[in-house]
Write an enzyme that holds these catalytic residues in place. Sequence first.
Site, PDB file in Angstrom:
ATOM      1  N   HIS A  72      34.203  45.891  52.086  1.00 27.84           N
ATOM      2  CA  HIS A  72      35.231  47.171  52.250  1.00 27.84           C
ATOM      3  C   HIS A  72      34.659  48.145  51.222  1.00 27.84           C
ATOM      4  O   HIS A  72      34.323  47.936  50.068  1.00 27.84           O
ATOM      5  CB  HIS A  72      36.586  46.871  51.957  1.00 27.84           C
ATOM      6  N   TYR A 199      47.071  51.202  49.030  1.00 26.25           N
ATOM      7  CA  TYR A 199      48.065  50.761  47.862  1.00 26.25           C
ATOM      8  C   TYR A 199      48.957  52.085  48.064  1.00 26.25           C
ATOM      9  O   TYR A 199      48.705  53.175  48.010  1.00 26.25           O
ATOM     10  CB  TYR A 199      47.235  51.015  46.591  1.00 26.25           C
ATOM     11  N   PRO A 291      48.444  41.782  38.922  1.00 30.52           N
ATOM     12  CA  PRO A 291      47.541  41.728  40.148  1.00 30.52           C
ATOM     13  C   PRO A 291      47.282  42.721  40.960  1.00 30.52           C
ATOM     14  O   PRO A 291      46.346  43.086  41.730  1.00 30.52           O
ATOM     15  CB  PRO A 291      48.147  40.745  41.189  1.00 30.52           C
ATOM     16  N   LYS A 295      42.401  41.981  39.784  1.00 34.32           N
ATOM     17  CA  LYS A 295      41.300  41.190  38.647  1.00 34.32           C
ATOM     18  C   LYS A 295      41.286  39.867  38.406  1.00 34.32           C
ATOM     19  O   LYS A 295      40.440  39.541  37.765  1.00 34.32           O
ATOM     20  CB  LYS A 295      41.507  42.285  37.503  1.00 34.32           C
ATOM     21  N   TYR A 383      37.550  49.361  39.671  1.00 35.68           N
ATOM     22  CA  TYR A 383      37.956  48.450  40.832  1.00 35.68           C
ATOM     23  C   TYR A 383      36.721  47.557  40.971  1.00 35.68           C
ATOM     24  O   TYR A 383      37.153  46.400  41.574  1.00 35.68           O
ATOM     25  CB  TYR A 383      38.478  49.333  41.952  1.00 35.68           C
TER      26      TYR A 383
HETATM   27  P1  FAS Z   1      44.365  28.551  38.038  1.00 34.67           P
HETATM   28  O1  FAS Z   1      45.812  28.723  37.333  1.00 34.67           O
HETATM   29  O2  FAS Z   1      43.954  29.119  39.295  1.00 34.67           O
HETATM   30  O3  FAS Z   1      43.733  26.965  37.862  1.00 34.67           O
HETATM   31  C1  FAS Z   1      44.187  26.097  36.716  1.00 34.67           C
HETATM   32  C2  FAS Z   1      44.235  24.744  37.389  1.00 34.67           C
HETATM   33  O4  FAS Z   1      44.673  23.876  36.327  1.00 34.67           O
HETATM   34  C3  FAS Z   1      45.320  24.353  38.298  1.00 34.67           C
HETATM   35  O5  FAS Z   1      44.857  23.725  39.368  1.00 34.67           O
HETATM   36  C4  FAS Z   1      46.280  23.839  37.555  1.00 34.67           C
HETATM   37  O6  FAS Z   1      47.056  22.584  38.355  1.00 34.67           O
HETATM   38  C5  FAS Z   1      45.447  22.834  36.714  1.00 34.67           C
HETATM   39  N1  FAS Z   1      46.314  22.574  35.308  1.00 34.67           N
HETATM   40  C6  FAS Z   1      47.201  23.319  34.881  1.00 34.67           C
HETATM   41  N2  FAS Z   1      47.779  22.565  33.590  1.00 34.67           N
HETATM   42  C7  FAS Z   1      47.137  21.297  33.668  1.00 34.67           C
HETATM   43  C8  FAS Z   1      46.916  20.369  32.759  1.00 34.67           C
HETATM   44  N3  FAS Z   1      47.798  20.107  31.741  1.00 34.67           N
HETATM   45  N4  FAS Z   1      46.086  19.354  32.868  1.00 34.67           N
HETATM   46  C9  FAS Z   1      45.108  19.378  34.245  1.00 34.67           C
HETATM   47  N5  FAS Z   1      45.142  20.702  34.971  1.00 34.67           N
HETATM   48  C10 FAS Z   1      46.104  21.521  34.789  1.00 34.67           C
HETATM   49  N6  FAS Z   1      44.381  37.625  41.302  1.00 34.67           N
HETATM   50  C11 FAS Z   1      43.921  38.344  41.712  1.00 34.67           C
HETATM   51  O7  FAS Z   1      42.757  38.998  41.497  1.00 34.67           O
HETATM   52  N7  FAS Z   1      44.482  38.978  42.761  1.00 34.67           N
HETATM   53  C12 FAS Z   1      45.756  38.473  43.230  1.00 34.67           C
HETATM   54  O8  FAS Z   1      46.246  38.978  44.118  1.00 34.67           O
HETATM   55  C13 FAS Z   1      46.334  37.304  42.454  1.00 34.67           C
HETATM   56  N8  FAS Z   1      47.558  36.970  42.903  1.00 34.67           N
HETATM   57  C14 FAS Z   1      48.035  35.846  42.356  1.00 34.67           C
HETATM   58  C15 FAS Z   1      49.303  35.233  42.722  1.00 34.67           C
HETATM   59  C16 FAS Z   1      50.067  34.284  42.041  1.00 34.67           C
HETATM   60  C17 FAS Z   1      51.245  33.625  42.316  1.00 34.67           C
HETATM   61  C18 FAS Z   1      49.325  33.852  40.874  1.00 34.67           C
HETATM   62  C19 FAS Z   1      49.970  32.644  39.866  1.00 34.67           C
HETATM   63  C20 FAS Z   1      48.062  34.458  40.356  1.00 34.67           C
HETATM   64  C21 FAS Z   1      47.442  35.407  40.879  1.00 34.67           C
HETATM   65  N9  FAS Z   1      46.256  36.168  40.722  1.00 34.67           N
HETATM   66  C22 FAS Z   1      45.610  36.800  41.573  1.00 34.67           C
HETATM   67  C23 FAS Z   1      45.423  35.396  39.654  1.00 34.67           C
HETATM   68  C24 FAS Z   1      44.758  34.249  40.134  1.00 34.67           C
HETATM   69  O9  FAS Z   1      44.093  34.185  41.199  1.00 34.67           O
HETATM   70  C25 FAS Z   1      43.857  33.681  38.990  1.00 34.67           C
HETATM   71  O10 FAS Z   1      43.402  34.841  38.232  1.00 34.67           O
HETATM   72  C26 FAS Z   1      42.946  32.438  39.353  1.00 34.67           C
HETATM   73  O11 FAS Z   1      43.802  31.455  39.869  1.00 34.67           O
HETATM   74  C27 FAS Z   1      42.389  32.150  38.008  1.00 34.67           C
HETATM   75  O12 FAS Z   1      41.761  31.011  38.033  1.00 34.67           O
HETATM   76  P2  FAS Z   1      41.785  29.703  37.001  1.00 34.67           P
HETATM   77  O13 FAS Z   1      41.484  30.451  35.634  1.00 34.67           O
HETATM   78  O14 FAS Z   1      41.091  28.567  37.503  1.00 34.67           O
HETATM   79  O15 FAS Z   1      43.435  29.189  36.904  1.00 34.67           O
HETATM   80  C1  PHB Z   2      45.640  40.421  48.009  1.00 34.44           C
HETATM   81  O1  PHB Z   2      45.190  40.579  49.042  1.00 34.44           O
HETATM   82  O2  PHB Z   2      46.173  39.300  47.588  1.00 34.44           O
HETATM   83  C2  PHB Z   2      45.476  41.559  46.873  1.00 34.44           C
HETATM   84  C3  PHB Z   2      44.662  42.583  47.068  1.00 34.44           C
HETATM   85  C4  PHB Z   2      44.680  43.555  46.309  1.00 34.44           C
HETATM   86  C5  PHB Z   2      45.339  43.505  45.168  1.00 34.44           C
HETATM   87  C6  PHB Z   2      46.037  42.433  44.803  1.00 34.44           C
HETATM   88  C7  PHB Z   2      46.300  41.328  45.849  1.00 34.44           C
HETATM   89  O3  PHB Z   2      45.172  44.618  44.141  1.00 34.44           O
END
Ligand code: FAS
Ligand code: PHB
Length: 387
Positions: A72, A199, A291, A295, A383
């Site tokens: 994009h 957005y 989010p 980032k 961004y």
């Molecule tokens: P994660 O949280 O992905 O992974 C951590 C891992 O550790 C998990 O598999 C968990 O099961 C495991 N774990 C936890 N406790 C443990 C323990 N005690 N023992 C062993 N394992 C354990 N980011 C964006 O950029 N854009 C978005 O739109 C966006 N939307 C999101 C929506 C939601 C609902 C959430 C929660 C996050 C969102 N994020 C988004 C952020 C997300 O993408 C995170 O930045 C990304 O998953 C980070 O990756 P990890 O650091 O690996 O953490």
């Molecule tokens: C998504 O597609 O999940 C998304 C894209 C842009 C954002 C947040 C979430 O800023």
Amino acid sequence: MKTKVLIIGAGPSGLLLSLLLKRKNISTIILEKQSSEYVANRIRAGILEPGTVKLLKKAGISNRVTKEGLKHNGFKVAHNNNIFDINLKYLANDCVTVYGQTEVTKDLMNKLTNENVKIIYNVPKINILNIEDKPLVEFDFNKTKESVRADFIVGCDGFHGISKSYIPNNIKKIYKKDYSFGWLGILSDTKPISDELIYINNKNGFALCSMRSKKRSRYYLQCEINENINNWSDDRFWDSLSKALPNDIKNNLQTGPSIEKSIAKLRSYVLEPMSYKKLFLAGDAAHIVPPTGAKGLNLALSDVDKLSSAFISFYEKNSELDLVNYSNVCLSRVWKTQRFSSWMTNIFHNVPKEDNFLKKLKHIEMENLLFSIHAKKILANNYLGKY
Ligand code: FAS
Ligand code: PHB
């Protein structure tokens, strides 16, 4: 069991760290609380910065993102019914890639499985017994007590993980903000309303039109902080989204059954330092951004890039310098990302009970953004992950 680097958590941070170290024959073991199916199917982020795509190339897992990811060159901002272009290519000479975090996770899991890297899933309880001279963890698996001795332990266990609790309270500093609204998200196999992300800020607050492919849409609506997902039928979602859309494009909305519908709380969080003795934190284990700025995943993988390089220089050149500097180097980027994500969240959302002055200031901030090439250049660079 023994290994060089023990990783707690098999999310994108833990999986990518393991793969980058494997490239240099540095052994790792990953302990994951959940099942591999649970990890592989989590629906989260959708936008990859150019730096993140480069990192996936370095890790040797860029085939699919190169083939299937959507490049994009920009996105749109809709403010009170007017639509504005943010042309990333023109403003900052780069582009983002639309490719779901779910796909990144699957690519990492497949690669690590093919390379026989040890990932132990379904480990509900881990005890970190030592983070000083010879780190040691213990955990129950298949009804037996197992232990792993390692040179280093890395907490990649996300916001609700345990590793951060092993940094002493008198050492760690926590900065946090919980937002007074959430995001209600839907995933549907419907044609995205636009070929770029939109957005939206209007009188009802924030909405986001995103996608996972040309046939799979991802939409978000600002919602109450304590919203109950059971009160949101698909029809109610589509009706609210349609009301949020600018008039010019409202009729292009293609609706359909949701594949997934969820509510995410928004928070900003930073834990300092990101390392203590032989324990290192990476990704959501150390920081959370709202989010809005897309980032979270990109910042997490940026930590992993620095930490993997630091381990490589330790094992290949016997130099501890990058490990010693890891926390400060990461926190510099973390805070720039926090600033950007907080700014994006502030100008796009309507804060309940916000006072008039702040509301007016937010309106001026948005007008400044939309009519100033300089403000747009800063937005475009941030961004793309360029600060
Ligand atoms: P994660 O949280 O992905 O992974 C951590 C891992 O550790 C998990 O598999 C968990 O099961 C495991 N774990 C936890 N406790 C443990 C323990 N005690 N023992 C062993 N394992 C354990 N980011 C964006 O950029 N854009 C978005 O739109 C966006 N939307 C999101 C929506 C939601 C609902 C959430 C929660 C996050 C969102 N994020 C988004 C952020 C997300 O993408 C995170 O930045 C990304 O998953 C980070 O990756 P990890 O650091 O690996 O953490
Ligand atoms: C998504 O597609 O999940 C998304 C894209 C842009 C954002 C947040 C979430 O800023």
